[in-house]
Enzyme design. Structure first.
Site, PDB file in Angstrom:
ATOM      1  N   CYS A   6      18.563 -18.656 -12.551  1.00 30.25           N
ATOM      2  CA  CYS A   6      17.619 -19.782 -12.423  1.00 30.25           C
ATOM      3  C   CYS A   6      17.281 -20.060 -10.967  1.00 30.25           C
ATOM      4  O   CYS A   6      16.114 -20.225 -10.617  1.00 30.25           O
ATOM      5  CB  CYS A   6      18.188 -21.034 -13.064  1.00 30.25           C
ATOM      6  SG  CYS A   6      18.319 -20.932 -14.848  1.00 30.25           S
ATOM      7  N   ASP A  28      32.365 -42.217 -22.417  1.00 27.50           N
ATOM      8  CA  ASP A  28      31.116 -42.705 -23.010  1.00 27.50           C
ATOM      9  C   ASP A  28      29.932 -41.776 -22.720  1.00 27.50           C
ATOM     10  O   ASP A  28      28.793 -42.094 -23.015  1.00 27.50           O
ATOM     11  CB  ASP A  28      30.803 -44.108 -22.508  1.00 27.50           C
ATOM     12  CG  ASP A  28      30.705 -44.173 -20.988  1.00 27.50           C
ATOM     13  OD1 ASP A  28      30.925 -43.141 -20.309  1.00 27.50           O
ATOM     14  OD2 ASP A  28      30.413 -45.263 -20.472  1.00 27.50           O
TER      15      ASP A  28
END
Length: 50
Positions: A6, A28
């Site tokens: 990339c 979370d």
């Protein structure tokens, strides 16, 4: 980008400006820490987590 596919295709591969990046996500799934530092600086994950 472990294989510089990339970065090479995007023209972003410049070894003289190589950097290391650390991202730490909490349970979370939210970003808690982002560090960008020169590749010449060593990595010590115990120190980062401390």
């Amino acid at each position: 980008d472990f294989t510089p596919v990339c970065t090479t295709e995007l023209g972003r591969l410049a070894p003289e400006f190589a950097k290391r990046v650390v991202f730490i996500f909490g349970p979370d799934k939210k970003l808690k820490l982002s560090i960008l530092y020169p590749a010449t600086t060593g990595r010590n994950f115990d120190e980062i987590l401390r």
